[in-house]
Design an enzyme around this catalytic site. Sequence first.
Site, PDB file in Angstrom:
ATOM      1  N   TYR A  23     -32.945  25.875 -91.589  1.00 41.57           N
ATOM      2  CA  TYR A  23     -32.706  26.557 -90.319  1.00 41.57           C
ATOM      3  C   TYR A  23     -31.991  25.628 -89.336  1.00 41.57           C
ATOM      4  O   TYR A  23     -31.074  26.044 -88.616  1.00 41.57           O
ATOM      5  CB  TYR A  23     -34.033  27.033 -89.718  1.00 41.57           C
ATOM      6  CG  TYR A  23     -33.921  27.582 -88.319  1.00 41.57           C
ATOM      7  CD1 TYR A  23     -33.401  28.852 -88.091  1.00 41.57           C
ATOM      8  CD2 TYR A  23     -34.329  26.818 -87.225  1.00 41.57           C
ATOM      9  CE1 TYR A  23     -33.295  29.357 -86.805  1.00 41.57           C
ATOM     10  CE2 TYR A  23     -34.229  27.317 -85.936  1.00 41.57           C
ATOM     11  CZ  TYR A  23     -33.706  28.595 -85.725  1.00 41.57           C
ATOM     12  OH  TYR A  23     -33.594  29.082 -84.453  1.00 41.57           O
ATOM     13  N   SER A 105     -36.798  26.081 -75.375  1.00 41.29           N
ATOM     14  CA  SER A 105     -36.148  27.328 -75.759  1.00 41.29           C
ATOM     15  C   SER A 105     -37.042  28.533 -75.481  1.00 41.29           C
ATOM     16  O   SER A 105     -38.266  28.457 -75.577  1.00 41.29           O
ATOM     17  CB  SER A 105     -35.809  27.283 -77.253  1.00 41.29           C
ATOM     18  OG  SER A 105     -35.392  28.558 -77.727  1.00 41.29           O
ATOM     19  N   GLN A 126     -34.712  27.218 -71.187  1.00 39.53           N
ATOM     20  CA  GLN A 126     -33.541  27.971 -71.639  1.00 39.53           C
ATOM     21  C   GLN A 126     -33.902  29.437 -71.766  1.00 39.53           C
ATOM     22  O   GLN A 126     -34.950  29.789 -72.301  1.00 39.53           O
ATOM     23  CB  GLN A 126     -33.052  27.433 -72.986  1.00 39.53           C
ATOM     24  CG  GLN A 126     -31.912  28.224 -73.605  1.00 39.53           C
ATOM     25  CD  GLN A 126     -32.395  29.343 -74.511  1.00 39.53           C
ATOM     26  OE1 GLN A 126     -33.518  29.293 -75.022  1.00 39.53           O
ATOM     27  NE2 GLN A 126     -31.576  30.361 -74.702  1.00 39.53           N
ATOM     28  N   TYR A 128     -32.731  33.424 -72.909  1.00 38.29           N
ATOM     29  CA  TYR A 128     -31.916  34.503 -73.449  1.00 38.29           C
ATOM     30  C   TYR A 128     -32.210  35.738 -72.608  1.00 38.29           C
ATOM     31  O   TYR A 128     -33.376  36.141 -72.494  1.00 38.29           O
ATOM     32  CB  TYR A 128     -32.266  34.792 -74.908  1.00 38.29           C
ATOM     33  CG  TYR A 128     -31.845  33.736 -75.882  1.00 38.29           C
ATOM     34  CD1 TYR A 128     -30.494  33.407 -76.045  1.00 38.29           C
ATOM     35  CD2 TYR A 128     -32.789  33.060 -76.652  1.00 38.29           C
ATOM     36  CE1 TYR A 128     -30.099  32.434 -76.958  1.00 38.29           C
ATOM     37  CE2 TYR A 128     -32.403  32.083 -77.576  1.00 38.29           C
ATOM     38  CZ  TYR A 128     -31.056  31.783 -77.713  1.00 38.29           C
ATOM     39  OH  TYR A 128     -30.678  30.820 -78.602  1.00 38.29           O
ATOM     40  N   THR A 154     -28.276  30.997 -71.830  1.00 42.52           N
ATOM     41  CA  THR A 154     -27.376  31.024 -72.984  1.00 42.52           C
ATOM     42  C   THR A 154     -26.662  32.370 -73.021  1.00 42.52           C
ATOM     43  O   THR A 154     -27.299  33.426 -73.011  1.00 42.52           O
ATOM     44  CB  THR A 154     -28.164  30.805 -74.282  1.00 42.52           C
ATOM     45  OG1 THR A 154     -28.769  29.513 -74.247  1.00 42.52           O
ATOM     46  CG2 THR A 154     -27.238  30.886 -75.495  1.00 42.52           C
ATOM     47  N   LYS A 250     -24.800  28.146 -70.565  1.00 41.07           N
ATOM     48  CA  LYS A 250     -24.527  27.489 -71.842  1.00 41.07           C
ATOM     49  C   LYS A 250     -23.773  28.431 -72.783  1.00 41.07           C
ATOM     50  O   LYS A 250     -24.176  29.572 -72.973  1.00 41.07           O
ATOM     51  CB  LYS A 250     -25.840  27.058 -72.502  1.00 41.07           C
ATOM     52  CG  LYS A 250     -25.698  26.402 -73.872  1.00 41.07           C
ATOM     53  CD  LYS A 250     -27.064  25.986 -74.402  1.00 41.07           C
ATOM     54  CE  LYS A 250     -26.964  25.303 -75.756  1.00 41.07           C
ATOM     55  NZ  LYS A 250     -26.652  26.264 -76.839  1.00 41.07           N
ATOM     56  N   HIS A 274     -22.652  26.824 -79.882  1.00 38.45           N
ATOM     57  CA  HIS A 274     -23.991  27.056 -80.441  1.00 38.45           C
ATOM     58  C   HIS A 274     -24.194  26.259 -81.731  1.00 38.45           C
ATOM     59  O   HIS A 274     -24.824  26.718 -82.685  1.00 38.45           O
ATOM     60  CB  HIS A 274     -24.212  28.547 -80.711  1.00 38.45           C
ATOM     61  CG  HIS A 274     -25.620  29.006 -80.465  1.00 38.45           C
ATOM     62  ND1 HIS A 274     -25.996  29.690 -79.335  1.00 38.45           N
ATOM     63  CD2 HIS A 274     -26.748  28.875 -81.198  1.00 38.45           C
ATOM     64  CE1 HIS A 274     -27.279  29.974 -79.387  1.00 38.45           C
ATOM     65  NE2 HIS A 274     -27.776  29.470 -80.506  1.00 38.45           N
ATOM     66  N   ARG A 277     -23.322  27.814 -85.089  1.00 39.46           N
ATOM     67  CA  ARG A 277     -24.263  28.781 -85.657  1.00 39.46           C
ATOM     68  C   ARG A 277     -23.925  30.223 -85.291  1.00 39.46           C
ATOM     69  O   ARG A 277     -24.591  31.151 -85.731  1.00 39.46           O
ATOM     70  CB  ARG A 277     -25.688  28.460 -85.178  1.00 39.46           C
ATOM     71  CG  ARG A 277     -26.184  27.124 -85.656  1.00 39.46           C
ATOM     72  CD  ARG A 277     -27.434  26.670 -84.911  1.00 39.46           C
ATOM     73  NE  ARG A 277     -28.567  27.551 -85.113  1.00 39.46           N
ATOM     74  CZ  ARG A 277     -29.353  27.534 -86.193  1.00 39.46           C
ATOM     75  NH1 ARG A 277     -29.098  26.696 -87.183  1.00 39.46           N
ATOM     76  NH2 ARG A 277     -30.376  28.350 -86.294  1.00 39.46           N
TER      77      ARG A 277
END
Length: 387
Positions: A23, A105, A126, A128, A154, A250, A274, A277
């Site tokens: 991962y 995260s 961070q 999302y 992000t 980001k 990223h 990724r």
Amino acid sequence: MITCVHDLRQLARRRVPRMFYDYVDAGAYTEATYRANERDLAHLTFVQRVGIDISDRKTNGTILGQPVTMPLALAPTGLTGMQHADGEVLAARAAERFGVPFTLSSMSICSIEDVAQATRSPFWFQLYVMKDRAFIERLVARAHAAGCTALVMTVDLQVQGQRHKDILNGLSTPPKPTLRNLINLATKPRWCWGMANTKRRTFGNIVGHVAGTDDVSSLAGWVSQQFDQTLSWKDVLWLRGLWDRKLVVKGVMTPDDAQAAIDHGADAVIVSNHGGRQLDGAPSSVSALPAVVERVGAQAEVHMDGGIRSGQDLLRVRALGAHAAYIGRPFLYGLGAMGEAGVHRCLEIIHRELDITMALCGVTDIKDVDPSILAGGRDPFRQSTTP
């Protein structure tokens, strides 16, 4: 004997279950962009200088007004607590001890509150922006209450890039008890013992905070449906209204996007693909950096993420105008290899490499680093990456 980040990588590969090691150590599709991030940095060569007093060197400075030992932060990385039990807590402690920022995260195993309870210095969070805006508002409020001094938004995950290794390994949190996984886990007793002695084995920022996400299958389903393809710059402005501390965007790779982020309230931008990724076939982060610095460097801090594996890489991006850089895979290798001590060792290695390379380039203060230390000066990339 651990002498470089690659040594930590090799040790982590032996100690971390395959699905979680892969991962970390994988990119989207052909992994071309993942490889380009490292390759393009390595192609930037230094100018060696002599006859200069280099006896008094300084690598310290600030990032977003926060004092740091060197211009580096730990990047937000999902599933950090699956590289090592309580991984986010251990990484945050190591960063705090060394004097660099840690970024938690949204998709962490340890929760915001777990990390806040285990540390004394403020950390960053961070975010999302998901479809469930009410949940996002609560998440932002939790980060604020925990004392987070920066929010890192992000913007390059409206859809999730495909990593073939994750599919082949059947990546899940916690691991699915397939025969293949059980055989692999049997070879990782250190990891298994750590996981057996922690309660943190799923997404700590989500479970218990969203209705209907109490088991692995319902949680996975909720997460997969939450990536918001309608995300736009107006959402940055909306988030700016919720957050009265430093806001970082980001995932920008062009000057126009960097400018838009700042125009909508960002205090800093992170040039990032990223880690290779998401969009395979995209340029490396470092190749996109100079144009972004030229456009917005006088307006806000420009940071960079992607491909940094050494203190030399950190010096390269600093020379190209980045105010700071982030590491993700290197500290995860250290975490998987040796826990908190491994993260601290990773930071020690990078700091020493930075310091020695500065000395051999005739620079005594990180604040004085500029393009003159690179062959080709302000535009070394064109000639250094031409086949």
